[in-house]
Design a protein around this motif. Structure first.
Motif, PDB file in Angstrom:
ATOM      1  N   LEU A  82       0.833  -1.201   0.000  1.00  0.00           N
ATOM      2  CA  LEU A  82       0.000   0.000   0.000  1.00  0.00           C
ATOM      3  C   LEU A  82       0.869   1.253   0.000  1.00  0.00           C
ATOM      4  O   LEU A  82       0.579   2.224  -0.712  1.00  0.00           O
ATOM      5  N   SER A  94      -2.515  -0.627  -5.118  1.00  0.00           N
ATOM      6  CA  SER A  94      -3.093  -0.030  -3.910  1.00  0.00           C
ATOM      7  C   SER A  94      -4.475  -0.606  -3.616  1.00  0.00           C
ATOM      8  O   SER A  94      -4.828  -0.877  -2.458  1.00  0.00           O
ATOM      9  N   ARG A 116      -5.597  -2.698  -0.293  1.00  0.00           N
ATOM     10  CA  ARG A 116      -6.731  -2.369   0.566  1.00  0.00           C
ATOM     11  C   ARG A 116      -7.662  -3.575   0.727  1.00  0.00           C
ATOM     12  O   ARG A 116      -8.164  -3.859   1.819  1.00  0.00           O
ATOM     13  N   HIS A 142     -11.231  -0.188   5.099  1.00  0.00           N
ATOM     14  CA  HIS A 142     -10.280  -0.516   4.037  1.00  0.00           C
ATOM     15  C   HIS A 142     -11.012  -0.813   2.717  1.00  0.00           C
ATOM     16  O   HIS A 142     -10.564  -0.409   1.640  1.00  0.00           O
ATOM     17  N   ARG A 167     -12.202   2.488   1.118  1.00  0.00           N
ATOM     18  CA  ARG A 167     -11.084   3.205   0.506  1.00  0.00           C
ATOM     19  C   ARG A 167     -10.592   2.512  -0.763  1.00  0.00           C
ATOM     20  O   ARG A 167     -10.206   3.172  -1.730  1.00  0.00           O
ATOM     21  N   GLY A 168     -10.626   1.190  -0.760  1.00  0.00           N
ATOM     22  CA  GLY A 168     -10.217   0.456  -1.958  1.00  0.00           C
ATOM     23  C   GLY A 168     -11.169   0.673  -3.118  1.00  0.00           C
ATOM     24  O   GLY A 168     -10.745   0.847  -4.264  1.00  0.00           O
TER      25      GLY A 168
END
Length: 560
Positions: A337, A349, A353, A372, A375-376
């Motif tokens: 990450l 990235s 995540r 997570h 955000r991913g």
């Protein structure tokens, strides 16, 4: 054969007629074709009880047969007999149409024949009236049944078929017709391909794989078979075939093809992408250790802190998660990450995540898993190359939201996810249908849950056991609550026949199976259990629901 023949003549068919109708192999449409041909030839006679083959009237003008001709009439000849009554212009139009695939548009015919649409009005009307053509999807037409098309197709000499197919394809390409339509034409020309389509396929395979992966896979297989190993195009074809086979979940095809590509490619990006496909195919066939070895070998040839090095490293983290080595997976994903963020590489990235979300899921920390995952999802944007990652993370988000009793948000995410899976033709669609049924059950919409489950016919190999456990587990409990004992037993028998595993012992019907004799199903009164990530939903004693982890997948399979 007796029933369709009786419907046509009003009498039972005699022994000789039944023997002739065996050519139809049970197809009522073919029975109709043979009966119509025999009727036109005057070869049928009626008595009080049955219709039978009898002495025919003289053969039509231009034939030498008579009764012997009718006696030996094959199904293909019966079809040809129908076509013989059409005008020459209509037969010519139909021969060309037979080369255009299972369905065709009038525009396709006008382009290929060089005629205005009005000139085709009479032939098309005659063919429809004669039962040769019928409306298809949209504004297209199709042949009433396959044998008519086959007879017309085979009536065109092979050399001429190749030339017409080439002209048709080049015409469609020149008109900027969609790659799917061109592919449909090429697929219908299996015996007419002589290599002329390879250049088009090399140039358009990437687009075709995204839009019609099944068609792309079939065409690429055929192109590779017709291309010699020393042809400069063969590596491009193999590269595309590995991608297409993986996308349609043909992992047994994807693995050896990707291995061939990896042995030939030296360019870092190509090797990185091929190693990803190969390793993922190995992971989905439960060869996680081999997948790690594959990516580590290719990573050794790549520069550190480059996109494909980071991507393969995070893949190794996902494989470690699959093997239950959660702490190692989390540490490696966290490192990737950092690298992926500095490279502004959404793929590495995003998968980092995803892996971190799954490790928190395994640690029974749904809040961190949701963070997570969210955000991913934001990282994937609208990149079509990351659509599978987006679907994977959204599916996991639905599972976490279900655990957290955030059902409204769960429904919203699931609706978006289901729509994307349908648009992209994702193999994950069946999983989302099962999740929709599970959510409907939890919200008291039991009929909707059963309706969703009824749409599932085939299960992807990744969930060949876990999804049936969800479907039949929930359906068994619904049936038991409704005192539908026979239905409940049927679902429980399916559940009992599944191989042992967590998807079986931790689903909704587990306690039900343990506590109740299948020979006397009673209404279950089960207590709730809440163990995020490890349990399955159970009924409360008042009939409402408690939720454990979403039973659409086990923790390990969620990582794939």
């Amino acid at each position: 054969m007796t029933v369709p023949a009786r419907r046509i003549t009003g009498r039972a068919p005699g022994p000789r007629l039944l023997d002739r109708l065996e050519l139809a192999t049970g197809n009522p449409l073919y029975v109709r074709e043979i009966m119509d041909a025999l009727t036109r030839a005057g070869a049928l006679g009626n008595n009080e009880e049955e219709t039978e083959l009898g002495p025919a009237t003289p053969a039509r003008s231009g034939t030498d047969g008579g009764w012997a001709e009718v006696e030996q009439m094959s199904l293909s000849e019966a079809i040809a007999d129908r076509l013989a009554f059409l005008t020459a212009d209509t037969r010519d139009m139909l021969r060309t149409a037979a080369l255009l695939g299972p369905a065709f548009g009038i525009t396709d015919l006008t382009l290929l024949l060089g005629l205005p649409a009005m000139a085709l009005a009479a032939p098309v009307h005659e063919a429809v009236a004669a039962g040769v053509l019928e409306p298809a999807d949209g504004n297209r037409l199709r042949f009433r049944h396959g044998l008519i098309k086959q007879v017309l197709y085979q009536s065109v000499p092979a050399a001429l078929r190749i030339a017409i197919h080439r002209d048709a394809a080049q015409t469609l390409i020149a008109q900027r017709t969609s790659v799917e339509r061109v592919a449909e034409l090429l697929l219908s020309a299996a015996d007419a391909a002589d290599g002329w389509e390879v250049d088009w396929l090399v140039d358009n395979a990437a687009t075709l794989i995204r839009r019609a992966p099944e068609a792309a896979t079939s065409l690429l297989k055929r192109a590779v078979a017709h291309t010699s190993d020393d042809d400069v195009r063969v590596v491009e074809l193999l590269d595309h075939l590995a991608s297409a086979a993986f996308l349609v979940s043909d992992y047994e095809q994807a693995v050896p093809v990707a291995q061939r590509v990896l042995a030939r490619h030296r360019a870092p990006e190509r090797r990185g992408r091929t190693a990803w496909i190969l390793a993922y195919a190995l992971l989905r066939t439960d060869r996680a250790e081999e997948s790690i070895t594959t990516v580590e070998k290719v990573m050794a040839d790549l520069e550190p802190d480059t996109p494909w090095h980071a991507r393969l490293r995070v893949f190794a983290a996902m494989a470690l998660l699959h093997l239950g080595r959660d702490d190692e997976a989390a540490a490696q994903a966290a490192a990737v990450l950092t690298t992926g963020t500095s490279l502004t590489d959404a793929m590495s990235s995003g998968y980092a995540r995803h892996t971190l979300a799954m490790t928190h899921w395994a640690r029974q920390d749904p809040e961190s898993a949701l963070d997570h995952g969210t955000r991913g999802i934001a990282l994937t944007g609208s990149d079509p190359e990351l659509s599978d990652l987006l679907l994977l993370m959204q599916g996991n988000q639905v599972s976490v939201l279900l655990i957290m009793d955030r059902l409204t948000q769960c429904q919203e995410v699931l609706a978006d996810t289901h729509g994307l899976a349908e648009r992209t033709g994702s193999f994950r669609l069946g999983m989302f249908v099962a999740m929709a049924g599970e959510l409907a059950f939890h919200t008291g919409r039991w009929d909707d849950a059963l309706t969703a489950f009824d749409t599932l016919s085939d299960y992807h190999p990744t969930w060949a056991h876990s999804l049936p456990a969800v479907v039949h587990g929930i359906a068994a409990v619904i049936a038991a609550h409704r005192d539908e004992q026979t239905t409940a037993r049927r679902h429980l028998r399916v559940l009992e026949e599944l191989p042992d595993g967590p998807y079986k012992t931790r689903n909704l019907a587990y306690d039900f199976r343990a506590r109740h004799d299948r020979r006397a199903v009673e209404r279950p009164r089960l207590c709730p259990r809440r163990t995020p990530g490890r349990s399955r939903p159970f009924l409360r004693c008042d009939g409402r629901t408690g939720r454990g982890a979403s039973s659409a997948r086990t923790t390990r399979s969620r990582g794939r």
